[in-house]
Structures are given as C-alpha cells and as structure tokens.
Design an enzyme around this catalytic site. Structure first.
Site, PDB file in Angstrom:
ATOM      1  N   GLU A  21      35.336  35.849  32.644  1.00 15.99           N
ATOM      2  CA  GLU A  21      35.126  37.265  32.366  1.00 15.99           C
ATOM      3  C   GLU A  21      36.461  37.983  32.327  1.00 15.99           C
ATOM      4  O   GLU A  21      37.395  37.626  33.050  1.00 15.99           O
ATOM      5  CB  GLU A  21      34.239  37.888  33.439  1.00 15.99           C
ATOM      6  CG  GLU A  21      32.832  37.329  33.383  1.00 15.99           C
ATOM      7  CD  GLU A  21      31.948  37.879  34.476  1.00 15.99           C
ATOM      8  OE1 GLU A  21      32.449  38.592  35.363  1.00 15.99           O
ATOM      9  OE2 GLU A  21      30.745  37.586  34.436  1.00 15.99           O
ATOM     10  N   CYS A  61      34.738  37.425  47.910  1.00 21.34           N
ATOM     11  CA  CYS A  61      34.865  37.391  46.451  1.00 21.34           C
ATOM     12  C   CYS A  61      33.735  36.592  45.814  1.00 21.34           C
ATOM     13  O   CYS A  61      33.354  35.533  46.320  1.00 21.34           O
ATOM     14  CB  CYS A  61      36.212  36.778  46.084  1.00 21.34           C
ATOM     15  SG  CYS A  61      36.428  36.486  44.326  1.00 21.34           S
ATOM     16  N   GLY A 118      40.614  33.822  39.424  1.00 17.55           N
ATOM     17  CA  GLY A 118      41.713  32.879  39.614  1.00 17.55           C
ATOM     18  C   GLY A 118      42.882  33.434  40.381  1.00 17.55           C
ATOM     19  O   GLY A 118      43.007  34.646  40.570  1.00 17.55           O
ATOM     20  N   GLU A 119      43.720  32.538  40.848  1.00 13.48           N
ATOM     21  CA  GLU A 119      44.960  32.901  41.550  1.00 13.48           C
ATOM     22  C   GLU A 119      46.110  32.654  40.559  1.00 13.48           C
ATOM     23  O   GLU A 119      46.455  31.494  40.262  1.00 13.48           O
ATOM     24  CB  GLU A 119      45.103  32.027  42.809  1.00 13.48           C
ATOM     25  CG  GLU A 119      46.510  31.930  43.390  1.00 13.48           C
ATOM     26  CD  GLU A 119      47.160  33.279  43.699  1.00 13.48           C
ATOM     27  OE1 GLU A 119      46.587  34.052  44.467  1.00 13.48           O
ATOM     28  OE2 GLU A 119      48.271  33.526  43.170  1.00 13.48           O
ATOM     29  N   SER A 174      48.656  39.860  40.588  1.00 14.41           N
ATOM     30  CA  SER A 174      48.112  39.926  41.943  1.00 14.41           C
ATOM     31  C   SER A 174      47.979  38.522  42.514  1.00 14.41           C
ATOM     32  O   SER A 174      47.435  37.637  41.871  1.00 14.41           O
ATOM     33  CB  SER A 174      46.744  40.600  41.881  1.00 14.41           C
ATOM     34  OG  SER A 174      46.121  40.549  43.134  1.00 14.41           O
ATOM     35  N   SER A 201      47.793  40.368  48.047  1.00  7.76           N
ATOM     36  CA  SER A 201      46.579  40.695  48.789  1.00  7.76           C
ATOM     37  C   SER A 201      46.781  40.406  50.267  1.00  7.76           C
ATOM     38  O   SER A 201      46.922  39.248  50.652  1.00  7.76           O
ATOM     39  CB  SER A 201      45.412  39.843  48.277  1.00  7.76           C
ATOM     40  OG  SER A 201      45.210  40.093  46.910  1.00  7.76           O
ATOM     41  N   LEU A 202      46.807  41.455  51.095  1.00 10.10           N
ATOM     42  CA  LEU A 202      46.919  41.252  52.553  1.00 10.10           C
ATOM     43  C   LEU A 202      45.534  41.215  53.183  1.00 10.10           C
ATOM     44  O   LEU A 202      45.144  40.254  53.808  1.00 10.10           O
ATOM     45  CB  LEU A 202      47.732  42.386  53.195  1.00 10.10           C
ATOM     46  CG  LEU A 202      49.234  42.365  53.071  1.00 10.10           C
ATOM     47  CD1 LEU A 202      49.843  43.377  54.028  1.00 10.10           C
ATOM     48  CD2 LEU A 202      49.820  40.983  53.370  1.00 10.10           C
ATOM     49  N   HIS A 203      44.827  42.320  53.048  1.00  9.20           N
ATOM     50  CA  HIS A 203      43.439  42.451  53.505  1.00  9.20           C
ATOM     51  C   HIS A 203      43.246  42.345  55.016  1.00  9.20           C
ATOM     52  O   HIS A 203      42.117  42.467  55.494  1.00  9.20           O
ATOM     53  CB  HIS A 203      42.522  41.446  52.802  1.00  9.20           C
ATOM     54  CG  HIS A 203      42.577  41.500  51.305  1.00  9.20           C
ATOM     55  ND1 HIS A 203      42.856  42.652  50.615  1.00  9.20           N
ATOM     56  CD2 HIS A 203      42.385  40.543  50.358  1.00  9.20           C
ATOM     57  CE1 HIS A 203      42.842  42.408  49.318  1.00  9.20           C
ATOM     58  NE2 HIS A 203      42.564  41.146  49.133  1.00  9.20           N
ATOM     59  N   ASN A 238      33.626  46.318  46.823  1.00  9.71           N
ATOM     60  CA  ASN A 238      32.462  46.393  45.944  1.00  9.71           C
ATOM     61  C   ASN A 238      31.451  45.339  46.383  1.00  9.71           C
ATOM     62  O   ASN A 238      31.806  44.174  46.521  1.00  9.71           O
ATOM     63  CB  ASN A 238      32.890  46.147  44.498  1.00  9.71           C
ATOM     64  CG  ASN A 238      33.898  47.181  44.051  1.00  9.71           C
ATOM     65  OD1 ASN A 238      33.613  48.361  44.028  1.00  9.71           O
ATOM     66  ND2 ASN A 238      35.117  46.730  43.748  1.00  9.71           N
TER      67      ASN A 238
HETATM   68  S1  SF4 Z   1      42.205  34.592  44.969  1.00 11.30           S
HETATM   69 FE1  SF4 Z   1      41.129  36.248  43.871  1.00 11.30          FE
HETATM   70  S2  SF4 Z   1      39.644  35.185  42.523  1.00 11.30           S
HETATM   71 FE2  SF4 Z   1      40.372  33.674  44.028  1.00 11.30          FE
HETATM   72  S3  SF4 Z   1      38.794  33.732  45.629  1.00 11.30           S
HETATM   73 FE3  SF4 Z   1      40.454  35.146  46.258  1.00 11.30          FE
HETATM   74  S4  SF4 Z   1      39.840  37.191  45.469  1.00 11.30           S
HETATM   75 FE4  SF4 Z   1      38.580  35.636  44.426  1.00 11.30          FE
END
Ligand code: SF4
Length: 339
Positions: free
Chosen positions: A86, A113, A157-158, A189, A212-214, A288
């Site tokens: 997507e 995710c 994806g990463e 990202s 991405s820290l989170h 979300n």
């Molecule tokens: S890296 Fe991105 S796409 Fe992969 S599992 Fe984590 S949030 Fe989802």
C-alpha cells in the site's frame, strides 16, 4: 518501468534510434505530465507511439484498488510477481505527499503496527519504489489533486533494512530529469538501525532522518519494538548526534502516544532527560487504532508536548491523515481491506 533511470532511457533510445529531442519529449510526458499511455503522447508520430506501446509499459506494476478519504488516498499496488503493498497520498493545501513502502511486509515486529505480525516477504527494488511514487504522481494529476512534492518513507517496511535500494530510490526521486523532488522534501523513517544510520550520514544527503523512539527507556521500548533489543537508546541517540554533526541536518524523533503505556508525566520527564541538549525535533504521533492490537489512543498529546517544551525541547504533534481509510501511521498492510 520504461524510463526510470537514464541508462535504460538511453538504451531504449538507442534501440529505437531516437534523437535526443524525442527522448526529451517522452521523458516530459512520463515525468512532467505523468502520462501512462503512449498513445496520449500527441507530439510523437503515430508510428512511434505504436512501437512504444507494443514494446514497453510505463510501469510494470499496477494500481489494483483505491480507497479515498477526506485527507488521503490509499493505493494498492501490485507488482508482476503478485506482491502487493500500500502507498498513501496525503493531501495538504498546497501540495500532496507520498507515503511510500520500502518492503513487502516487515521483519521489525513492532507491536502497535498492522504490518508487524505479517513478517517480511521481500525487499522492494529502487525501481519498484519509484513506480509507487509515479502512481501517486499520476493519480494526483489525473484527479486534479495538488502535485506530489514530498515523500515520506514511512509506509510498509523498515527503509534502512533495504538500505541500497532505498538510497538508489532517493537519488532517482531527487533527479531533476525524473521526479525532481528536493532532498529536503524527503523523510526517511527508521526504527533506529545504527550501522545504516552511520553509513547514511556519510552520503551527506539533505533528507530528514526520522527515528522512531516511542519509549523513553530501553525496557519499555523492548516491549513495543522487539528490534530495539539490538539497539540501545543511548547508542541510537549517539548515532543521531553524529548524523547531525556530519550532515548538518537535525534529526526528528518520533514518539507514538499510547494511552497509559508511554504517555504519562513520568515518561515525559524521562524523555526530556534522555534528549536533553540534543539538537532534535520530537514529533508526537497520535496512535491510530489497528484491528487485533489492544493499544488505545492517548488524549494527553497537548500536555505531553507542553511538558517537553518546558524542558527546553522542540515538540510538535503530527496531524494524522487517513484514519478513516486505515492509511494512517502503523495501519498499512499488504492488501487493502474490503470496502
Ligand atoms: S518498522 Fe514500521 S512497518 Fe515495520 S513493524 Fe515497525 S512500525 Fe511497522
């Protein structure tokens, strides 16, 4: 794709014995007007249009489904091997932004995710990513949306786990003869793959690196993002500091707010301590809802932002587009749900 890189374009021109000005005309149709049908290229002779249509396709992939929402459009793109991903067009007042996928599935396993549980099927090639971008540009053109001026590599994806292809794609997206999207308008990202961040720094691109820290500590982060067991927060932040030193570009830290999990005052205070003195932006992301995932959205974004600002950090709250079509952050999958 017919003409994504110059070498292929030149090869095709040589095969068909095309003069340079013809090549420029075809390029203009494909990248200036995002025309997907050779027969519409009205300044080419009918014979040439027939030859092109008989021998080539503008893209190898196809958009097989579309879902539209108020602030975004989600395209389901299928590649010749049957793989589907997507991609999302996010609509802003003066431009559109393409949120592209870099892999079919993902191996990172983030617990919040939609893609996480699916695992990784394969990497996408630079050309396949470029085709996603082309489909977004084409869709925007045909539907009179604002043109695509920004790219965020935040879909499925990463990106840094597919490093070579992603870097090659960035150069193509930036190429003035192709998509001509400024490097400053491209955001990559990552979950924080340190050696690739170091390698990327060496390229001195002007793109934005978003990490991405989170979570404000390794214990919580390990629960949310299993990959983080390999990459301690202090090491990621040191790599990002170096990245800024080398490239001159400030890093963005993404922080997904999950109610009761990472959005309390104590988390804000810990995050402020962790990032104290760093030249960075913290992007707070509303969560979300994802089916099959039990986390809930937080209502504390504004309070959390204020807390960080009072600690001397720059923090913004990301506008979330596309929730109603499952196109928002963390909601993409390998197939569109039935409408
Ligand atoms: S890296 Fe991105 S796409 Fe992969 S599992 Fe984590 S949030 Fe989802």
């Amino acid at each position: 794709m017919f003409a994504l890189d110059d070498a292929r374009f030149q090869r095709t021109a040589a095969e068909l014995n095309l003069p340079a000005y013809r090549l420029a005309q075809i390029r203009q149709w494909i990248y200036g007007r995002f025309t997907g049908d050779f027969y519409e290229m009205s300044n080419l002779s009918l014979a040439l249009r027939e030859t092109l249509a008989g021998k080539y396709r503008v893209t190898n992939s196809q958009v097989v489904a579309v879902r539209t929402g108020t602030g975004s459009v989600k395209l389901l793109v299928q590649y010749p091997d049957g793989a589907k991903i997507e991609t999302v067009i996010m609509l802003y007042r003066d431009w559109s932004s393409a949120c592209l996928s870099t892999q079919v599935g993902c191996a990172m396993g983030c617990t919040f995710c939609a893609t996480g549980p699916m695992g990784l099927e394969r990497n996408l090639t630079a050309e396949e990513m470029a085709e996603q971008l082309w489909h977004c540009c084409h869709y925007a053109k045909v539907n009179s949306l604002q043109p695509v001026r920004n790219i965020v590599l935040m879909g499925i994806g990463e990106p840094l786990a597919n490093y070579r292809n992603v870097v090659e794609f960035i150069y193509r997206a930036n190429d003035p003869q192709l998509f001509d999207i400024g490097q400053r308008r491209i955001t990559l990202s990552t979950a924080g793959l340190i050696s690739q961040i170091q390698e990327l720094a060496g390229l001195k691109l002007a793109i934005t690196l978003a990490v991405s820290l989170h979570a404000p500590n390794d214990k919580l982060r390990n629960q949310l993002m299993p990959i983080s067991r390999k990459y301690p927060l202090q090491d990621i932040i040191a790599a990002c500091r170096k990245y800024t030193e080398v490239t001159g570009r400030r890093v963005t830290y993404e922080y997904l707010l999950l109610a009761g999990i990472n959005d309390q005052d104590s988390h804000g205070a810990e995050l402020a301590r962790l990032l104290k003195g760093e030249n960075c932006l913290i992007n707070l992301i509303p969560f979300n809802q994802v089916s099959g995932v039990s986390f809930r959205p937080s209502s504390r974004a504004a309070v959390f932002q204020k807390q960080l600002e009072q600690a001397g950090l720059n923090a913004t709250i990301r506008r979330s587009l596309g929730q109603e079509i499952d196109a928002a952050c963390g909601q993409l999958r390998k197939g569109l749900p039935e409408q």
